[in-house]
Design a protein around this motif. Sequence first.
Motif, PDB file in Angstrom:
ATOM      1  N   PRO A 252      41.488  41.374  38.540  1.00  0.00           N
ATOM      2  CA  PRO A 252      42.170  40.111  38.869  1.00  0.00           C
ATOM      3  C   PRO A 252      41.649  39.472  40.149  1.00  0.00           C
ATOM      4  O   PRO A 252      41.560  38.243  40.260  1.00  0.00           O
ATOM      5  CB  PRO A 252      43.642  40.538  39.006  1.00  0.00           C
ATOM      6  CG  PRO A 252      43.763  41.755  38.156  1.00  0.00           C
ATOM      7  CD  PRO A 252      42.455  42.474  38.321  1.00  0.00           C
TER       8      PRO A 252
ATOM      9  N   LYS B 282      38.433  37.808  39.310  1.00  0.00           N
ATOM     10  CA  LYS B 282      38.688  36.571  38.562  1.00  0.00           C
ATOM     11  C   LYS B 282      39.089  35.443  39.526  1.00  0.00           C
ATOM     12  O   LYS B 282      38.615  34.304  39.407  1.00  0.00           O
ATOM     13  CB  LYS B 282      39.805  36.810  37.539  1.00  0.00           C
ATOM     14  CG  LYS B 282      40.280  35.557  36.790  1.00  0.00           C
ATOM     15  CD  LYS B 282      39.206  35.015  35.872  1.00  0.00           C
ATOM     16  CE  LYS B 282      39.767  33.991  34.883  1.00  0.00           C
ATOM     17  NZ  LYS B 282      40.326  32.804  35.503  1.00  0.00           N
ATOM     18  N   ARG B 283      39.933  35.754  40.473  1.00  0.00           N
ATOM     19  CA  ARG B 283      40.361  34.736  41.446  1.00  0.00           C
ATOM     20  C   ARG B 283      39.170  34.254  42.265  1.00  0.00           C
ATOM     21  O   ARG B 283      39.004  33.049  42.484  1.00  0.00           O
ATOM     22  CB  ARG B 283      41.444  35.332  42.359  1.00  0.00           C
ATOM     23  CG  ARG B 283      41.934  34.377  43.452  1.00  0.00           C
ATOM     24  CD  ARG B 283      43.161  34.934  44.163  1.00  0.00           C
ATOM     25  NE  ARG B 283      42.911  36.234  44.765  1.00  0.00           N
ATOM     26  CZ  ARG B 283      42.371  36.389  45.992  1.00  0.00           C
ATOM     27  NH1 ARG B 283      42.043  35.329  46.714  1.00  0.00           N
ATOM     28  NH2 ARG B 283      42.184  37.594  46.499  1.00  0.00           N
TER      29      ARG B 283
END
Length: 366
Positions: free
Chosen positions: A118, A121-122
């Motif tokens: 995550p 992804k950010r």
Amino acid sequence: MLHEPHSDLWMLFDYEGVKRALYDHEAFSSVVAPPEAMTSQWLVFADPPRHTKLRALIMRAFTPRAVASLEPRIQALSRELLEQTIERGEMDLAADFSVPLPLMVIAEMFGAPLEDQPRFKRWSDVIMALGYAVAGSEETARVQGEFASVSSEMRVYLRDLAEQRRAVPKDDLLTRLVEAEVDGARLTEEELLGFFQLLLSAGHETTTNLLNNALLCLVEHPEQLARLRAEPGLLPSAIEEVLRYRSPVQAMFRVTRSEVSLHGQVIPAGKMVLAMIGSANRDPRKFHDAERFDITREPNPHIAFGHGIHFCIGAPLSRLEARVGLSVLLERVRGFALASDAPWEPRKAIHVHGPTRLPIRFEPRP
């Protein structure tokens, strides 16, 4: 060729013109990011001799053998992702498969825990936002501020990982990057960060769009999907046709070093040039029946991954991820169909092409 006077931008659309802008680094410079920009450290924004040094160091680590060795793991990750949605008979191909797969591969290549996906992804989303912020706008200031912030995060994160690899080397990309040496030179911390950012954005985005675009092409051309199912050996050729027909990277910027004569026109020195790769790959003067999607097309000299000294280092990895990911999908799923009649929403960055979301329906195969 088109000159847009408001922005003083020169746009190239034909195959030969675009190809020249990509490979003729004597006439077209890749140094399009200002020196103070953090992206100026990226390999794609460098000219020789700096580009030569950086590429040689990275290629010491990013070898064909190292990429090929990832195939079993890419297959396992593809199956794990598909198992999470296959019984439902529907999924958002982008969110559930095409976005997480390359991110997971990149995380593993750097020896990062999968639970950090995550965060990756950010970071990737913030980097890609640089590609659609209009210069001089409030949005640009916000995006650049976010990029500066995540760059600081990434620098600390990567520094810690690199120190771990120097202390205890592993068989991963980061160890090879840290140890790579050419003529006594090694990658600096900023150069390592620049490559990590480039791989996280371009490497992730290209594969995501290649997977999504492949499914779109096959759904829109059911006779080609039937041909592919009957002859699975055509998959590599089908991927090349997707790269041509629906190029994941649509454009690249260049700057003229001196006056350039092209098609009877002269582009003055110091002008920004946008080489339209997607248009070049549909040039009817180069490709017979260019608007037809044909998975058996031969020859297929597309330039979806660039050309010359800037040919994409990650091309073998992207092709491998697409081949393995699509193989798993075709093996486990049949009856592909789009789950909505609404037009799909394109990804925002002007230089890439593909859907932000891609809801599909299907039948699981035993």
